[in-house]
Design a protein around this motif. Structure first.
Motif, mmCIF file in Angstrom:
data_model
loop_
_atom_site.group_PDB
_atom_site.id
_atom_site.type_symbol
_atom_site.label_atom_id
_atom_site.label_comp_id
_atom_site.label_asym_id
_atom_site.label_seq_id
_atom_site.Cartn_x
_atom_site.Cartn_y
_atom_site.Cartn_z
ATOM 1 N N LYS A 58 56.598 22.083 40.415
ATOM 2 C CA LYS A 58 57.144 20.862 41.028
ATOM 3 C C LYS A 58 57.878 19.989 40.005
ATOM 4 N N ARG A 59 57.637 20.265 38.726
ATOM 5 C CA ARG A 59 58.373 19.562 37.668
ATOM 6 C C ARG A 59 59.543 20.381 37.142
ATOM 7 N N GLY A 60 59.790 21.519 37.759
ATOM 8 C CA GLY A 60 60.932 22.348 37.374
ATOM 9 C C GLY A 60 60.772 23.043 36.032
ATOM 10 N N ALA A 61 59.534 23.168 35.568
ATOM 11 C CA ALA A 61 59.301 23.810 34.260
ATOM 12 C C ALA A 61 59.565 25.306 34.334
ATOM 13 N N LYS A 62 60.170 25.832 33.296
ATOM 14 C CA LYS A 62 60.412 27.279 33.201
ATOM 15 C C LYS A 62 59.815 27.838 31.903
ATOM 16 N N ARG A 63 60.020 27.124 30.817
ATOM 17 C CA ARG A 63 59.563 27.602 29.500
ATOM 18 C C ARG A 63 58.269 26.878 29.136
ATOM 19 N N VAL A 64 57.183 27.645 28.956
ATOM 20 C CA VAL A 64 55.851 27.059 28.777
ATOM 21 C C VAL A 64 55.245 27.510 27.454
ATOM 22 N N LEU A 65 54.671 26.549 26.726
ATOM 23 C CA LEU A 65 53.935 26.845 25.501
ATOM 24 C C LEU A 65 52.448 26.690 25.802
ATOM 25 N N ASP A 66 51.723 27.796 25.762
ATOM 26 C CA ASP A 66 50.275 27.801 25.977
ATOM 27 C C ASP A 66 49.624 27.700 24.602
ATOM 28 N N VAL A 67 49.183 26.482 24.237
ATOM 29 C CA VAL A 67 48.758 26.250 22.854
ATOM 30 C C VAL A 67 47.290 26.597 22.600
ATOM 31 N N ALA A 68 46.549 26.938 23.662
ATOM 32 C CA ALA A 68 45.140 27.328 23.507
ATOM 33 C C ALA A 68 44.923 28.612 24.297
ATOM 34 N N TYR A 127 60.183 23.174 24.726
ATOM 35 C CA TYR A 127 59.577 23.729 25.937
ATOM 36 C C TYR A 127 59.583 22.705 27.067
ATOM 37 N N ASP A 128 59.576 23.209 28.292
ATOM 38 C CA ASP A 128 59.494 22.325 29.461
ATOM 39 C C ASP A 128 58.066 21.837 29.670
ATOM 40 N N ALA A 129 57.099 22.622 29.187
ATOM 41 C CA ALA A 129 55.693 22.253 29.365
ATOM 42 C C ALA A 129 54.863 22.786 28.214
ATOM 43 N N VAL A 130 53.858 22.003 27.850
ATOM 44 C CA VAL A 130 52.807 22.451 26.940
ATOM 45 C C VAL A 130 51.507 22.416 27.736
ATOM 46 N N VAL A 131 50.751 23.516 27.719
ATOM 47 C CA VAL A 131 49.446 23.522 28.377
ATOM 48 C C VAL A 131 48.369 23.747 27.320
ATOM 49 N N CYS A 132 47.336 22.916 27.381
ATOM 50 C CA CYS A 132 46.211 22.988 26.434
ATOM 51 C C CYS A 132 44.942 23.001 27.275
ATOM 52 N N LEU A 133 44.478 24.207 27.620
ATOM 53 C CA LEU A 133 43.422 24.348 28.630
ATOM 54 C C LEU A 133 42.159 24.980 28.051
ATOM 55 N N GLY A 134 41.122 25.054 28.880
ATOM 56 C CA GLY A 134 39.872 25.676 28.458
ATOM 57 C C GLY A 134 39.027 24.792 27.567
ATOM 58 N N ASN A 135 39.147 23.437 27.740
ATOM 59 C CA ASN A 135 38.334 22.500 26.961
ATOM 60 C C ASN A 135 38.617 22.615 25.458
ATOM 61 N N SER A 136 39.825 23.043 25.126
ATOM 62 C CA SER A 136 40.131 23.365 23.724
ATOM 63 C C SER A 136 40.358 22.133 22.849
ATOM 64 N N PHE A 137 40.864 21.064 23.432
ATOM 65 C CA PHE A 137 41.178 19.863 22.649
ATOM 66 C C PHE A 137 39.909 19.279 22.011
ATOM 67 N N THR A 138 38.772 19.618 22.582
ATOM 68 C CA THR A 138 37.475 19.133 22.121
ATOM 69 C C THR A 138 37.069 19.706 20.761
ATOM 70 N N HIS A 139 37.831 20.681 20.256
ATOM 71 C CA HIS A 139 37.545 21.233 18.929
ATOM 72 C C HIS A 139 37.991 20.292 17.803
ATOM 73 N N LEU A 140 38.753 19.264 18.144
ATOM 74 C CA LEU A 140 39.235 18.331 17.127
ATOM 75 C C LEU A 140 38.223 17.202 16.953
ATOM 76 N N PHE A 141 37.646 17.094 15.764
ATOM 77 C CA PHE A 141 36.585 16.121 15.510
ATOM 78 C C PHE A 141 37.095 14.807 14.929
ATOM 79 N N ASN A 142 38.312 14.796 14.448
ATOM 80 C CA ASN A 142 38.825 13.642 13.732
ATOM 81 C C ASN A 142 39.928 12.990 14.554
#
Length: 269
Positions: A58-68, A127-142
């Motif tokens: 719905k946002r017209g994204a085509k190129r996606v970066l899956d960072v996790a 990229y049109d979108a970055v996705v950071c899924l699977g509770n991955s951002f929680t690995h950053l402690f600082n």
């Protein structure tokens, strides 16, 4: 001695291991081999439906970066939905498994190992979108690491791009305790997952598998308002937060919160 790690090592005082860089050591080869038992692909696909696919379309994204990328679940689903995907992870064992999983399903994943804090050093283009899924951002402690990672996600996006980032509902665990009746939507059969230790600076989760093997992950218990504030401060606009893929929810109910944030200036908050 082989470079491949098979045993996790948190030292003598595991609840004191509160550093971002530890996650690479946590995802040992033996844990990664078990990960697809934990993340049951079929039940996860059924639970998620096409939520992420529709949000991106719905946002017209085509190129996606899956960072996790992990073992490749979302990268493969997005490829099969027609998106152009580049798959990133900080743990090399995860990328090896993701590539294998993609190949089994007839796809060649384009994988890159990268640290989010220096993401744009290792990836190319926007990229049109970055996705950071699977509770991955929680690995950053600082907090500086979290701000740097969000700034790198922002920089990797086209001017009207979108970030989709999820997190476990730590607010409920911190405020109301952990309910064993709460089974996470993605879990495979006979896998036990629960927090062994929780305080404001650490959620130490225990993963037990049918073959009696046990692994742990040390993660930072991110509160939902805090994550939204950081996103805003880095420059993201119009942050919508969903609870288990629904727009309306009671804060204590969802397993996961999903934040959908625009880079494009909308004038809305």
């Amino acid at each position: 001695m082989s470079n491949t790690m098979t045993d996790q090592d948190f030292g003598e005082k595991p609840v004191e291991r509160r550093d971002t860089d530890n996650y690479v050591k946590e995802y040992t080869e033996s844990f990664v081999d078990k990960w697809d038992d934990l993340i049951d692909w079929d039940s996860r696909a059924k639970s998620e439906g096409d939520f992420f696919i529709q949000e991106l379309k719905k946002r017209g994204a085509k190129r996606v970066l899956d960072v996790a990328t992990g073992t490749g679940f979302h990268s493969v689903r997005l490829l099969e939905a027609g998106f152009d995907v580049v798959s990133v992870d900080g743990a090399p064992e995860m990328l090896v498994k993701a590539f294998e999983n993609g190949r089994k399903r007839g796809h060649i994943l384009r994988t890159t190992q990268a640290d989010w804090r220096e993401l744009n050093r290792d990836i190319y283009g926007r990229y049109d979108a970055v996705v950071c899924l699977g509770n991955s951002f929680t690995h950053l402690f600082n907090e500086n690491d979290r701000r740097k990672a969000l700034a790198e996600f922002y920089a990797a996006l086209n001017h009207d791009g979108v970030l989709i980032l999820d997190q476990r509902n730590y607010d409920a665990i911190l405020d109301h305790g952990y309910s064993s009746a709460h089974t996470f939507y993605y879990c495979g059969d006979n896998v036990s997952v629960y927090p062994e230790h929780v305080d404001d600076g650490l959620a130490r989760f225990r993963y037990a598998f049918p073959d009696k093997s046990v692994f742990h992950l040390n993660m930072f218990p991110l509160r939902k308002p805090y994550v939204r504030r950081l996103m805003r401060e880095v420059g993201f606009q119009n942050i919508e937060t969903y609870g288990d893929f629904k727009e309306t929810y009671h804060d204590t109910e969802p397993d996961f919160f999903i934040h959908v944030a625009s880079k494009k200036y909308t004038g809305k908050e």
